[in-house]
Structure formats: structure tokens, C-alpha cells
Design a protein around this motif. Structure first.
Motif, mmCIF file in Angstrom:
data_model
loop_
_atom_site.group_PDB
_atom_site.id
_atom_site.type_symbol
_atom_site.label_atom_id
_atom_site.label_comp_id
_atom_site.label_asym_id
_atom_site.label_seq_id
_atom_site.Cartn_x
_atom_site.Cartn_y
_atom_site.Cartn_z
ATOM 1 N N ILE A 74 4.515 4.304 -16.369
ATOM 2 C CA ILE A 74 3.850 3.567 -17.435
ATOM 3 C C ILE A 74 3.027 4.566 -18.239
ATOM 4 C CG2 ILE A 74 2.330 1.645 -17.991
ATOM 5 C CD1 ILE A 74 2.889 0.600 -15.118
ATOM 6 N N GLY A 75 3.466 4.875 -19.421
ATOM 7 C CA GLY A 75 2.841 5.918 -20.214
ATOM 8 C C GLY A 75 1.468 5.529 -20.732
ATOM 9 N N PRO A 76 0.619 6.514 -21.020
ATOM 10 C CA PRO A 76 -0.703 6.236 -21.585
ATOM 11 C C PRO A 76 -0.589 5.400 -22.859
ATOM 12 C CG PRO A 76 -0.518 8.546 -20.963
ATOM 13 C CD PRO A 76 0.857 7.959 -20.847
ATOM 14 N N GLY A 77 -1.433 4.386 -22.956
ATOM 15 C CA GLY A 77 -1.445 3.557 -24.147
ATOM 16 C C GLY A 77 -0.327 2.536 -24.241
ATOM 17 N N THR A 78 0.443 2.373 -23.173
ATOM 18 C CA THR A 78 1.556 1.432 -23.213
ATOM 19 C C THR A 78 1.284 0.227 -22.327
ATOM 20 O OG1 THR A 78 2.766 2.495 -21.388
ATOM 21 C CG2 THR A 78 3.179 3.314 -23.623
ATOM 22 N N LYS A 79 2.064 -0.829 -22.558
ATOM 23 C CA LYS A 79 1.966 -2.056 -21.789
ATOM 24 C C LYS A 79 3.305 -2.361 -21.138
ATOM 25 C CE LYS A 79 -1.495 -4.088 -24.907
ATOM 26 N NZ LYS A 79 -1.821 -5.263 -25.765
ATOM 27 N N GLN A 80 3.259 -2.982 -19.967
ATOM 28 C CA GLN A 80 4.459 -3.390 -19.261
ATOM 29 C C GLN A 80 4.252 -4.775 -18.676
ATOM 30 O OE1 GLN A 80 7.339 -1.495 -18.737
ATOM 31 N NE2 GLN A 80 6.543 0.136 -20.039
ATOM 32 N N ARG A 81 5.335 -5.478 -18.433
ATOM 33 C CA ARG A 81 5.304 -6.755 -17.724
ATOM 34 C C ARG A 81 6.136 -6.618 -16.456
ATOM 35 N NH1 ARG A 81 2.815 -11.758 -19.823
ATOM 36 N NH2 ARG A 81 1.568 -10.923 -21.558
ATOM 37 N N LEU A 82 5.642 -7.231 -15.384
ATOM 38 C CA LEU A 82 6.324 -7.134 -14.091
ATOM 39 C C LEU A 82 6.313 -8.498 -13.421
ATOM 40 C CD1 LEU A 82 7.614 -5.412 -11.848
ATOM 41 C CD2 LEU A 82 5.309 -4.864 -11.059
ATOM 42 N N THR A 83 7.503 -9.029 -13.137
ATOM 43 C CA THR A 83 7.657 -10.316 -12.476
ATOM 44 C C THR A 83 8.056 -10.105 -11.024
ATOM 45 O OG1 THR A 83 8.363 -11.353 -14.543
ATOM 46 C CG2 THR A 83 8.884 -12.524 -12.516
ATOM 47 N N ALA A 84 7.442 -10.845 -10.109
ATOM 48 C CA ALA A 84 7.746 -10.691 -8.685
ATOM 49 C C ALA A 84 7.585 -12.021 -7.968
ATOM 50 C CB ALA A 84 6.821 -9.656 -8.056
ATOM 51 N N GLU A 85 8.167 -12.101 -6.781
ATOM 52 C CA GLU A 85 7.938 -13.224 -5.886
ATOM 53 C C GLU A 85 7.009 -12.743 -4.777
ATOM 54 O OE1 GLU A 85 11.396 -15.349 -4.452
ATOM 55 O OE2 GLU A 85 12.522 -14.680 -6.206
ATOM 56 N N VAL A 86 5.907 -13.441 -4.579
ATOM 57 C CA VAL A 86 4.921 -13.029 -3.587
ATOM 58 C C VAL A 86 4.576 -14.231 -2.704
ATOM 59 C CG1 VAL A 86 2.716 -11.889 -3.186
ATOM 60 C CG2 VAL A 86 3.976 -11.422 -5.299
ATOM 61 N N LYS A 87 4.660 -14.035 -1.400
ATOM 62 C CA LYS A 87 4.318 -15.087 -0.450
ATOM 63 C C LYS A 87 2.807 -15.145 -0.256
ATOM 64 C CE LYS A 87 8.642 -14.452 2.113
ATOM 65 N NZ LYS A 87 9.235 -14.062 3.410
ATOM 66 N N PRO A 88 2.279 -16.275 0.214
ATOM 67 C CA PRO A 88 0.847 -16.353 0.484
ATOM 68 C C PRO A 88 0.401 -15.279 1.478
ATOM 69 C CG PRO A 88 1.843 -18.537 0.559
ATOM 70 C CD PRO A 88 2.980 -17.557 0.482
ATOM 71 N N GLY A 89 -0.779 -14.740 1.270
ATOM 72 C CA GLY A 89 -1.316 -13.734 2.180
ATOM 73 C C GLY A 89 -2.198 -12.737 1.470
ATOM 74 N N SER A 90 -2.624 -11.728 2.221
ATOM 75 C CA SER A 90 -3.484 -10.674 1.685
ATOM 76 C C SER A 90 -2.638 -9.471 1.277
ATOM 77 C CB SER A 90 -4.508 -10.248 2.738
ATOM 78 O OG SER A 90 -5.349 -11.333 3.081
ATOM 79 N N TYR A 91 -2.964 -8.904 0.130
ATOM 80 C CA TYR A 91 -2.221 -7.774 -0.423
ATOM 81 C C TYR A 91 -3.203 -6.819 -1.106
ATOM 82 C CZ TYR A 91 1.846 -10.881 0.101
ATOM 83 O OH TYR A 91 2.811 -11.712 0.606
ATOM 84 N N GLU A 92 -2.647 -5.744 -1.652
ATOM 85 C CA GLU A 92 -3.416 -4.867 -2.526
ATOM 86 C C GLU A 92 -2.608 -4.616 -3.792
ATOM 87 O OE1 GLU A 92 -6.243 -2.055 0.199
ATOM 88 O OE2 GLU A 92 -4.134 -1.461 0.056
ATOM 89 N N ILE A 93 -3.299 -4.548 -4.903
ATOM 90 C CA ILE A 93 -2.705 -4.059 -6.147
ATOM 91 C C ILE A 93 -3.220 -2.650 -6.354
ATOM 92 C CG2 ILE A 93 -2.643 -4.311 -8.654
ATOM 93 C CD1 ILE A 93 -2.666 -7.318 -8.270
ATOM 94 N N ALA A 94 -2.306 -1.711 -6.511
ATOM 95 C CA ALA A 94 -2.673 -0.298 -6.620
ATOM 96 C C ALA A 94 -2.219 0.282 -7.944
ATOM 97 C CB ALA A 94 -2.052 0.500 -5.475
ATOM 98 N N CYS A 95 -3.101 1.031 -8.583
ATOM 99 C CA CYS A 95 -2.769 1.839 -9.754
ATOM 100 C C CYS A 95 -2.781 3.305 -9.312
ATOM 101 C CB CYS A 95 -3.779 1.637 -10.869
ATOM 102 S SG CYS A 95 -4.022 -0.081 -11.384
ATOM 103 N N LYS A 96 -1.774 4.054 -9.725
ATOM 104 C CA LYS A 96 -1.675 5.441 -9.270
ATOM 105 C C LYS A 96 -1.584 6.394 -10.463
ATOM 106 C CE LYS A 96 0.313 4.171 -4.854
ATOM 107 N NZ LYS A 96 1.253 4.509 -3.776
ATOM 108 N N PRO A 97 -2.737 6.738 -11.051
ATOM 109 C CA PRO A 97 -2.718 7.665 -12.188
ATOM 110 C C PRO A 97 -2.140 9.004 -11.774
ATOM 111 C CG PRO A 97 -4.961 7.317 -11.363
ATOM 112 C CD PRO A 97 -4.095 6.314 -10.689
ATOM 113 N N GLY A 98 -1.246 9.521 -12.606
ATOM 114 C CA GLY A 98 -0.572 10.764 -12.273
ATOM 115 C C GLY A 98 0.547 10.576 -11.268
#
Length: 381
Positions: free
Chosen positions: A89-113
């Protein structure tokens, strides 16, 4: 290529990726901003998520990279297995992401670089979502794809043994001939293998993608020994055994992978990202120049996922299915121009592919990648 398999992205590669993955998805069922998406703002030093309690089921992330580096965004299980991801995902850009997620605990992670463990936010998916109401057609597609992935893993091990046996025998020429073929099954199904997190960096990382202190193992370490160093020593022979062990681990675990219709659609798109970021640029197989073998395998894997999802996608979005049929056919015709043997995986060495030809391949990847980025959303309409 995500952070467990990082690489240096050239400006040209980023441009290709931006063209290949751009595309809006449909409204999700989750609660978030006014169009139903959960907002994720990725910066160089933060990962801002608009809500931490999200309705389970069909979830859409609206991602914006406000940082200065190319980044990735993941939804991760507690054990770091990948639910879904969006890379490059390039600097200054936007993306959309569709997924199926079951109930529970998760993490959303961003990984610069696109390196390291990333900046993480804990989130909880609650309730019973639409993913629990999957149609029989989609259940059939998931089951067929799971069988396909297992078959690819099962068929890879004997080919890898031919390669590694030659390495251990010190037979450089035989090892060279077996190298590209040993990678086909992996390349066809790489997003599933990457979902485990720990196998990919052992078997398929390039030297410039190593984390600090990480030992270089796997195919590309042996590729360098064979083509650049032109020698096989005790270390390479030991690495051959390790490659077999790591891929045997993959073969045994692949049946436990989390596979959903959206992960199949996103995975198909990820395979085109793999082509755009590594194969078209010649970075992936920089010593052997067997990039077109990987290229073809990535496209085949993406097409398999699409074909299994096509019955539903064609009903939900017939124009998208028509465009994907057209672009997959065009890609196949283009790649056939580089086959040295129409009935085998013998392709032109990539160092013999001219810059105008690489541009033509890049344009074809972009033309396919744009509609393919909409597949996951189409199957859950």
C-alpha cells in the motif's frame, strides 16, 4: 510479499502495484464509517483503527496510508496466523479489503516498510456474522480449493527431493534443471502458505529481505550458490535437508489453513501482487532468471481460485466475471509467447526478456489485477 518476506520496492514496482491492486469493493456488513467499512489509518509510527469492537462476518477495511513508507495491513489470529492481508500500500494511497472473520479476539497490524511485527491494535469481532450463512456453492468452492492446495503441497515434495538430492550430491547442473520445477506448487498456492507466518521466511525469502540476525535459508539461498557462486559445500547440503524439512512441515499443516471465499479471492489478487512486485521486475529469481516459471505458476493459482468462485461471482457481478475471463485468457496467450516448449514449463530466461516486453507483461498484470481486486467483494454480495 508481506513482512515475513520483505523486499526492497523500486519506484517502478510501486507504480505497477498501484495499478494492479486499485479497485473499490462493495459495502460490508460491519459497522464503521458511513459506508459500513472499518477505517484503518496507517502511519509510520501508528495504526489507527476506527473501532475495536466489530461485527463478525463479512468485514470491510477502508485503509489509508498516511505514512511515508510502503505498508501492509493484516487481520491476525492471536497465534499470528493471517486471516487476511493487503500488501504494498503506497504512501498517500487508499485500499479496500473484504474478509470473512469469525467472532473472537484478533489484532489489526500495520507494517510500515513491510518489515517486523508491525504496529498492532487489539480488536474483537462480535456476534454471528454473515459468514455463518455461506451458500452451498461457496462451501463447495472452499472444499475444492482446499483439496487443490493440499494436492499442490503433496506434489511439491517429490520435486523438491529431486532438487535437494542433486544439491547433496554436488551435481550443480542437475540441481539447476530441477530448481524451477520444485517451486511451482508453492508459487501456485503461496498465500495459503504465507498465512502460517513462520514457513515462508524459512523457504522463500531473498537476501535483501532478511531481518537483522536472521539466517538465510531456503530456495533462494541455494539459487545463489548454484548460479552465482557456482559451488556446493557442506553448508548448502545441510540447507538442502532443511528445505525438505520445512516444506514437509508446510505439507502437513496446509490442511489446517483458514480458507474462506474471501480469502480465496484476496489470495488470487495477492498472487498477482507477487507477479507485479517480484517477477515482472526480475527481482524474485535474480540469479537463475527463472521468473517466468514463477509468473506462470502465480497466474495459474490465481485462476484456479477464480474458476472455483466463478459460479457465484458471475451471478453476483456478471460484468466482472466477463472481464476476468477476458484478462485471464489474454494473460495466458501472452505468457505462451515465452514458452520454449508448449507442453512443459520451459520458459525463456528472464534476462533475455527486453524492457518493452517486460512493459507488456506489466501492463497485462495491471489489466488483470484491477478486476481481480474486486473478486472477494463480488462473492459476498
Amino acid at each position: 510479499m508481506h513482512s515475513v518476506r520483505p523486499f526492497v520496492v523500486s519506484a517502478a514496482a510501486v507504480a505497477v502495484l498501484a495499478a494492479a491492486v486499485t479497485g473499490c469493493t462493495q459495502k460490508a456488513d460491519s459497522e464503521g464509517n458511513e459506508d459500513g467499512a472499518v477505517e484503518v489509518i496507517a502511519k509510520d509510527d501508528s495504526c489507527e483503527v476506527s473501532e475495536t469492537e466489530i461485527k463478525a462476518g463479512h468485514v470491510e477495511l477502508a485503509i489509508e496510508n498516511k505514512g511515508s513508507k510502503v505498508t501492509e495491513v493484516y487481520i491476525l489470529f492471536p497465534d499470528d496466523r493471517i486471516v487476511t492481508e493487503r500488501e504494498n500500500i503506497g504512501p498517500g494511497t487508499k485500499q479496500r479489503l473484504t474478509a470473512e472473520v469469525k467472532p473472537g479476539s484478533y489484532e489489526i497490524a500495520c507494517k510500515p516498510g513491510m518489515k517486523g511485527d508491525g504496529i498492532r491494535q487489539k480488536v474483537t469481532f462480535t456476534g454471528q456474522g454473515a459468514a455463518d450463512k455461506r451458500s452451498p456453492e461457496l462451501d463447495k468452492a472452499v472444499a475444492a480449493y482446499r483439496a487443490y492446495v493440499q494436492q499442490q503441497a503433496d506434489e511439491t515434495l517429490p520435486k523438491v527431493k529431486v532438487f535437494t538430492d542433486a544439491v547433496k550430491a554436488g551435481d550443480i547442473e542437475t540441481a539447476k534443471k530441477a530448481y524451477a520445477g520444485s517451486r511451482i506448487g508453492w508459487e501456485r498456492t503461496e498465500p495459503v502458505a504465507e498465512s502460517f507466518g513462520d514457513i515462508d521466511p524459512k523457504v522463500d525469502i531473498r537476501e535483501d529481505g532478511l531481518e537483522q540476525g536472521q539466517k538465510w535459508t531456503g530456495w533462494h539461498r541455494l539459487e545463489k550458490a548454484l548460479w552465482q557462486d557456482n559451488k556446493i559445500g557442506d553448508e548448502e547440503k545441510a540447507l538442502a535437508d532443511q528445505l525438505v524439512a520445512d516444506l514437509t512441515d508446510w505439507q502437513k499443516r496446509v490442511g489446517t489453513a483458514e480458507i474462506t471465499p474471501t480469502s480465496m479471492g484476496n489470495g488470487a489478487k495477492e498472487l498477482l501482487d507477487e507477479v507485479a512486485s517480484g517477477k515482472v521486475t526480475g527481482e524474485e529469481e535474480r540469479y537463475s532468471h527463472t521468473d517466468l516459471v514463477d509468473f506462470k505458476a502465480n497466474v495459474e493459482g490465481a485462476q484456479k481460485a477464480y474458476e472455483l468462485l466463478r459460479p457465484v461471482a458471475s451471478k453476483n457481478d456478471p460484468k466482472l466475471a466477463e472481464e476476468l475471463d477476458k484478462q485471464f485468457a489474454a494473460m495466458s496467450t501472452l505468457l505462451d509467447k515465452y514458452r520454449e516448449d508448449k507442453n512443459s514449463y520451459a520458459f525463456t530466461s528472464y534476462d533475455q526478456v527486453t524492457e518493452p516486453q517486460r512493459k507488456e507483461l506489466s501492463d497485462a498484470v495491471s489489466a488483470l489485477g484491477e478486476p481481480l481486486s474486486k473478486l472477494a467483494a463480488a462473492v459476498v454480495k
